[in-house]
Design a protein around this motif. Structure first.
Motif, mmCIF file in Angstrom:
data_model
loop_
_atom_site.group_PDB
_atom_site.id
_atom_site.type_symbol
_atom_site.label_atom_id
_atom_site.label_comp_id
_atom_site.label_asym_id
_atom_site.label_seq_id
_atom_site.Cartn_x
_atom_site.Cartn_y
_atom_site.Cartn_z
ATOM 1 N N ARG A 23 1.353 -0.511 3.926
ATOM 2 C CA ARG A 23 1.766 -0.829 2.605
ATOM 3 C C ARG A 23 0.730 -0.997 1.562
ATOM 4 O O ARG A 23 0.859 -0.778 0.542
ATOM 5 C CB ARG A 23 2.469 -2.136 2.633
ATOM 6 N N TYR A 24 -0.551 -1.186 2.233
ATOM 7 C CA TYR A 24 -1.670 -1.644 1.270
ATOM 8 C C TYR A 24 -2.610 -0.381 1.232
ATOM 9 O O TYR A 24 -3.900 -0.426 0.873
ATOM 10 C CB TYR A 24 -2.513 -2.789 1.680
ATOM 11 N N SER A 25 -2.156 0.789 1.631
ATOM 12 C CA SER A 25 -3.041 2.211 1.575
ATOM 13 C C SER A 25 -2.237 3.143 0.823
ATOM 14 O O SER A 25 -0.905 3.273 1.133
ATOM 15 C CB SER A 25 -3.795 2.427 2.749
ATOM 16 N N ARG A 26 -2.759 4.049 0.046
ATOM 17 C CA ARG A 26 -2.027 4.954 -0.654
ATOM 18 C C ARG A 26 -2.923 6.001 -1.137
ATOM 19 O O ARG A 26 -3.989 5.841 -1.616
ATOM 20 C CB ARG A 26 -1.199 4.640 -1.624
ATOM 21 N N LEU A 27 -2.354 7.408 -1.359
ATOM 22 C CA LEU A 27 -3.054 8.422 -2.129
ATOM 23 C C LEU A 27 -3.133 8.018 -3.784
ATOM 24 O O LEU A 27 -2.002 7.512 -4.283
ATOM 25 C CB LEU A 27 -2.777 9.818 -1.829
#
Length: 486
Positions: A23-27
């Motif tokens: 949930r706490y990582s993204r492009l």
């Protein structure tokens, strides 16, 4: 098995794995620099074209086998080489706790990095530290806030912070650190966070956690909070109370850390280390594992602001400091894929200085509760600098043309031995505030450097104070200095 089921088990990437982002990582599309980055707690990872191709195709459903077969066909490359490289890439991210098996049901799609009204982007700071307030229920004697704390009547409104966030995003800021004092002392924190999420910033809440309720943390998560950093004074309750000047904080920190993980929020444990808690470092690391933190920041105190005032009470001996180096290195190896470490060594026992906040005026901008823009936390301690306010000047203009931000940028301001040193573009002479505090010359070499003419005296001072009886704390309070004139 999901990492959340058993945090002590490393998530191994295999050909049959179906990895997805937490949930706490993204492009993130970084329009300011014309690139795509991977955003994570207090990090922005730059990606090469092949890494980006891989990460754009992980979804929590596709197996590594199927992904690699598609990539091998697309790039006309041997499947075994593609598979080896993809597993190596994803295992590295898994060990940073940024991937999990399957799709996280708490993962949310966020608007990230969109241009504001098609405005042009100017490369600027990658991070904005927003000191929302100097109010805090804790009284830690090493606080980085200035000795002259700003009052509640001077604090910027939520609308003023919203405009600051919008401008920060428009010049390239990626990471927002909501700090204080204690940011949860703001009754309008949820409104402030909403503005930050709308601006497309990755949000980090830096907190003592003692004022948070589970309901409020859940609301913050629903708004879009990405990550929480919880400060730990100690994991021995009596000592935690003594250091913070606040009773019962430790139990609340345990609870908030667990709530954060239940909600899928990224979690860092921040452990400032000093003479009064250094003996419990191993227990602090155990605490971080127990609450399923992804990261721990073990930072030996930096001696400016309140910590400088309390240096004699906080500074450990060199021998004990060196023990912490061994403890951290052993824990790093033992906890690969379970807990990630940021370790800040002790300046007084160093031979080379650290780069000041990523380089003065190079990557971070600090905004105080009243809106004053600073190149670093303690910049106001330096003489001869004039600081602009975000309520009066656009953030882009402050970043580019402010005399304070340009005072120690680059190399021209440097004196010897920094000017001719082969490390000058690695550490930029070290900390300007520490140089001034010790030598009364903000352009001097940081005394932590062995090449500084002040280094021997600097190290001797530490040795003297570390072996002397520790004085009582001067607690971080609005009235503390009026009662302690030393």
């Amino acid at each position: 098995m999901r990492m959340s089921d058993n945090p002590s088990i490393r998530y191994q990437i295999t050909p049959s794995s179906r990895p997805g982002f937490t949930r706490y990582s993204r492009l993130h599309e970084d329009h300011a620099r014309n690139r795509t980055v991977l955003l994570a707690p207090e990090r922005a990872y730059e990606l090469d074209p092949i890494s980006l191709e891989v990460l754009q195709n992980i979804d929590g459903a596709t197996t590594i086998n199927n992904l690699c077969q598609r990539l091998a066909e697309k790039f006309t490359a041997p499947l075994e080489i593609i598979t080896r490289d993809v597993i190596q890439l994803l295992q590295g991210l898994s060990d940073k706790r940024l991937l999990q098996e399957g799709l996280n049901p708490l993962t949310k799609k966020t608007v990230s990095g969109n241009k504001q009204n098609d405005a042009g982007y100017l490369p600027g700071p990658t991070g904005l530290l927003a000191e929302l307030t100097h109010r805090c229920p804790l009284q830690c004697p090493y606080c980085s806030n200035p000795l002259e704390l700003e009052r509640v009547t001077s604090e910027m409104s939520a609308a003023e912070w919203a405009e600051t966030f919008r401008q920060a995003a428009s010049i390239g800021a990626l990471q927002l650190h909501l700090s204080g004092g204690e940011p949860t002392a703001r009754r309008d924190l949820e409104e402030i966070l909403g503005h930050a999420v709308e601006a497309g910033l990755y949000t980090n809440l830096i907190t003592s956690a003692v004022l948070l309720s589970k309901d409020q943390l859940s609301r913050l998560a629903n708004i879009g909070l990405d990550h929480i950093q919880i400060s730990i004074q100690d994991v021995v309750e009596e000592n935690s109370d003594l250091i913070s000047g606040y009773k019962g904080a430790l139990e609340k920190k345990y609870a908030v850390a667990r709530w954060a993980r239940e909600l899928g929020i990224g979690l860092t444990i921040n452990a400032p280390i000093h003479r009064k808690n250094i003996m419990n470092l191993e227990k602090i690391i155990e605490f971080a594992v127990e609450v399923d933190a992804q990261r721990i920041e073990i930072a030996h105190i930096q001696y400016y602001a309140w910590a400088q005032k309390n240096r004699a009470a906080l500074i450990p001996t060199k021998e004990i400091f060196l023990e912490t180096v061994n403890i951290v290195e052993a824990a790093k190896q033992r906890l690969i894929g379970v807990l990630n470490f940021d370790f800040v060594i002790h300046d007084y026992y160093a031979s080379r200085p650290k780069k000041c906040t990523g380089g003065w005026g190079q990557s971070i901008i600090v905004v105080t509760p009243s809106g004053t823009a600073l190149p670093c936390h303690a910049a106001q301690t330096l003489p001869g600098l004039t600081f602009d306010n975000v309520k009066d000047q656009p953030l882009s203009k402050i970043w580019e043309t402010s005399s304070a931000f340009n005072a120690y940028r680059g190399l021209e301001w440097m004196k010897e031995p920094c000017r001719s040193c082969d490390r000058r573009e690695l550490d930029y002479g070290g900390c300007r505030c520490q140089a001034y505090a010790f030598s009364q010359d903000p352009a001097a070499t940081d005394p932590a450097c062995a090449l500084s003419s002040d280094h021997t005296t600097f190290a001797a001072l530490a040795e003297h104070e570390a072996y002397a009886p520790a004085p009582a704390f001067i607690y971080r309070r609005y009235d503390a200095l009026s009662k302690n004139k030393n």
